[in-house]
Design a protein around this motif. Structure first.
Motif, short mmCIF file in Angstrom:
data_model
loop_
_atom_site.label_atom_id
_atom_site.label_comp_id
_atom_site.label_asym_id
_atom_site.label_seq_id
_atom_site.Cartn_x
_atom_site.Cartn_y
_atom_site.Cartn_z
N PRO A 1 10.23 -9.20 6.20
CA PRO A 1 9.01 -8.95 5.44
C PRO A 1 8.24 -7.76 6.03
O PRO A 1 8.19 -7.56 7.24
CB PRO A 1 8.22 -10.25 5.60
CG PRO A 1 8.75 -10.85 6.84
CD PRO A 1 10.21 -10.50 6.90
N LYS A 2 7.65 -6.97 5.17
CA LYS A 2 6.88 -5.82 5.58
C LYS A 2 5.40 -6.16 5.60
O LYS A 2 4.90 -6.79 4.67
CB LYS A 2 7.13 -4.64 4.64
CG LYS A 2 8.56 -4.14 4.69
CD LYS A 2 8.74 -2.93 3.78
CE LYS A 2 10.16 -2.40 3.83
NZ LYS A 2 10.34 -1.22 2.95
N SER A 3 4.74 -5.74 6.65
CA SER A 3 3.31 -6.03 6.78
C SER A 3 2.50 -5.07 5.93
O SER A 3 2.72 -3.86 5.94
CB SER A 3 2.88 -5.90 8.25
OG SER A 3 1.48 -6.06 8.37
N SER A 4 1.56 -5.63 5.18
CA SER A 4 0.69 -4.80 4.34
C SER A 4 -0.57 -4.36 5.06
O SER A 4 -1.23 -3.41 4.66
CB SER A 4 0.33 -5.57 3.06
OG SER A 4 -0.36 -6.76 3.39
N ASP B 1 -3.23 -14.84 14.61
CA ASP B 1 -3.78 -15.40 13.38
C ASP B 1 -5.17 -14.85 13.06
O ASP B 1 -5.57 -14.81 11.89
CB ASP B 1 -3.84 -16.93 13.49
CG ASP B 1 -2.45 -17.56 13.39
OD1 ASP B 1 -1.52 -16.83 12.99
OD2 ASP B 1 -2.30 -18.75 13.73
N ALA B 2 -5.94 -14.48 14.07
CA ALA B 2 -7.29 -13.99 13.81
C ALA B 2 -7.29 -12.70 13.01
O ALA B 2 -8.30 -12.35 12.39
CB ALA B 2 -8.03 -13.80 15.12
N PHE B 3 -6.17 -11.98 13.02
CA PHE B 3 -6.09 -10.69 12.34
C PHE B 3 -5.16 -10.73 11.13
O PHE B 3 -4.96 -9.72 10.48
CB PHE B 3 -5.60 -9.61 13.32
CG PHE B 3 -6.47 -9.47 14.54
CD1 PHE B 3 -7.57 -8.62 14.52
CD2 PHE B 3 -6.19 -10.18 15.70
CE1 PHE B 3 -8.37 -8.48 15.64
CE2 PHE B 3 -6.99 -10.05 16.81
CZ PHE B 3 -8.08 -9.20 16.79
N ARG B 4 -4.51 -11.86 10.84
CA ARG B 4 -3.50 -11.95 9.78
C ARG B 4 -4.13 -12.33 8.44
O ARG B 4 -5.17 -12.97 8.38
CB ARG B 4 -2.43 -12.96 10.17
CG ARG B 4 -1.59 -12.50 11.37
CD ARG B 4 -0.73 -13.60 11.91
NE ARG B 4 0.03 -13.15 13.10
CZ ARG B 4 0.61 -13.97 13.98
NH1 ARG B 4 0.51 -15.29 13.81
NH2 ARG B 4 1.27 -13.48 14.99
N CYS B 5 -3.41 -11.96 7.34
CA CYS B 5 -3.85 -12.30 5.99
C CYS B 5 -3.55 -13.78 5.70
O CYS B 5 -2.81 -14.43 6.42
CB CYS B 5 -3.16 -11.41 4.96
SG CYS B 5 -3.44 -9.64 5.26
N ALA B 6 -4.08 -14.26 4.57
CA ALA B 6 -3.87 -15.67 4.20
C ALA B 6 -2.42 -15.96 3.87
O ALA B 6 -1.90 -17.04 4.16
CB ALA B 6 -4.79 -16.04 3.04
N GLY B 7 -1.70 -15.00 3.29
CA GLY B 7 -0.31 -15.21 2.92
C GLY B 7 0.67 -14.60 3.89
O GLY B 7 1.83 -14.33 3.51
N CYS B 8 0.27 -14.36 5.14
CA CYS B 8 1.14 -13.71 6.13
C CYS B 8 2.29 -14.64 6.50
O CYS B 8 2.07 -15.82 6.81
CB CYS B 8 0.31 -13.33 7.35
SG CYS B 8 1.26 -12.48 8.63
N PRO B 9 3.53 -14.14 6.51
CA PRO B 9 4.67 -15.00 6.89
C PRO B 9 4.66 -15.39 8.37
O PRO B 9 5.39 -16.28 8.77
CB PRO B 9 5.88 -14.14 6.54
CG PRO B 9 5.39 -12.74 6.59
CD PRO B 9 3.97 -12.79 6.11
#
Length: 259
Positions: free
Chosen positions: A215-218, A226-234
């Motif tokens: 998966p590619k990070s957007s 987790d504090a910096f990740r999106c809601a749908g982050c794998p």
């Protein structure tokens, strides 16, 4: 006669003695006589004042204090001669006479006999005298010539030094193929191993060599936590990691097969 040999020319004389002894002290002065002779008692030296400076002083006294020697020094011209004859038989009277003469400003003190006779001179300058100081002129400095033998810099090099160095060998990269080459050093082999699925043990070798698409990070913050990740982050719920370790993290968490 030798005692008065310095009276080769007329000069002024100061005689320090009692008035009764003045005649006997000056009786043997040879010709020519001093142009001026002044008598003063030793006990009157501290209060005696004179507008005339003397070229010679003869002192006959029982003892002389430091203050009396200082007074005699002030009455004499530069380079005047002093002759002292102590009329005493006590050795203490002659103790440290030379030291007291130096303290009074006299130079070259000497004990001329084994009795109680001393001589000294005043300095060649007078107390309070001033002398002009010659001004130093700034003369141009002479140029300094140094015999220097120069060396040709090119003569210090040989043929090997003049050769252009060969460029450093570049690090070879793997060919742009789907499979990492043997003895891979670019990191592709490690990435392929991380993308392999451990559950498909019956897969074909060519299929195992096919890398799974990661998966590619957007947002670019997946590796930070987790504090910096999106809601749908794998990678949600996984610990932080270094960039480039995405496949290893997903493989260790068992999420690689779900992609």
């Amino acid at each position: 006669q030798s005692t008065w040999g310095f009276f080769a020319t007329p000069m002024s004389l100061l005689v320090v003695c009692s008035p009764d002894a003045f005649a006997s002290v000056t009786a043997n002065i040879p010709e020519p006589k001093p142009t001026l002779t002044v008598n003063v008692a030793a006990e009157d030296l501290l209060s005696f004042q004179s507008t005339t400076k003397f070229d010679r002083a003869i002192v006959r006294a029982t003892n002389l204090s430091q203050e009396q020697l200082n007074a005699i020094s002030k009455l004499l011209n530069p380079e005047a001669v002093l002759n002292i004859s102590l009329t005493t038989t006590q050795q203490d009277a002659a103790t440290n006479v030379s030291g007291r003469l130096i303290a009074a400003g006299f130079v070259e003190p000497a004990h001329i006999t084994t009795t109680f006779e001393f001589t000294a001179k005043t300095a060649a300058w007078q107390a309070g005298a001033s002398f002009p100081i010659k001004k130093r002129t700034n003369q141009p400095s002479k140029p300094v010539t140094i015999d220097t033998e120069y060396i040709d810099e090119d003569a210090l090099l040989d043929e090997d030094d003049l050769k252009k160095p060969a460029p450093a060998a570049k690090k070879e990269a793997c060919a742009p193929t789907r499979k990492a080459c043997k003895n891979c050093t670019c990191g592709r082999a490690e990435q392929e191993k991380a993308t392999l699925t451990l559950s498909d043990t019956t897969a074909d070798v060519d299929d195992l060599a096919k890398p799974t698409e990661l998966p590619k990070s957007s947002c670019g913050n997946c590796a930070l936590g987790d504090a910096f990740r999106c809601a749908g982050c794998p990678f949600l719920g996984l610990p932080p990691f270094e960039k480039g370790q995405e496949g290893q993290v997903l493989l260790a968490a068992g999420r690689l097969t779900d992609l």
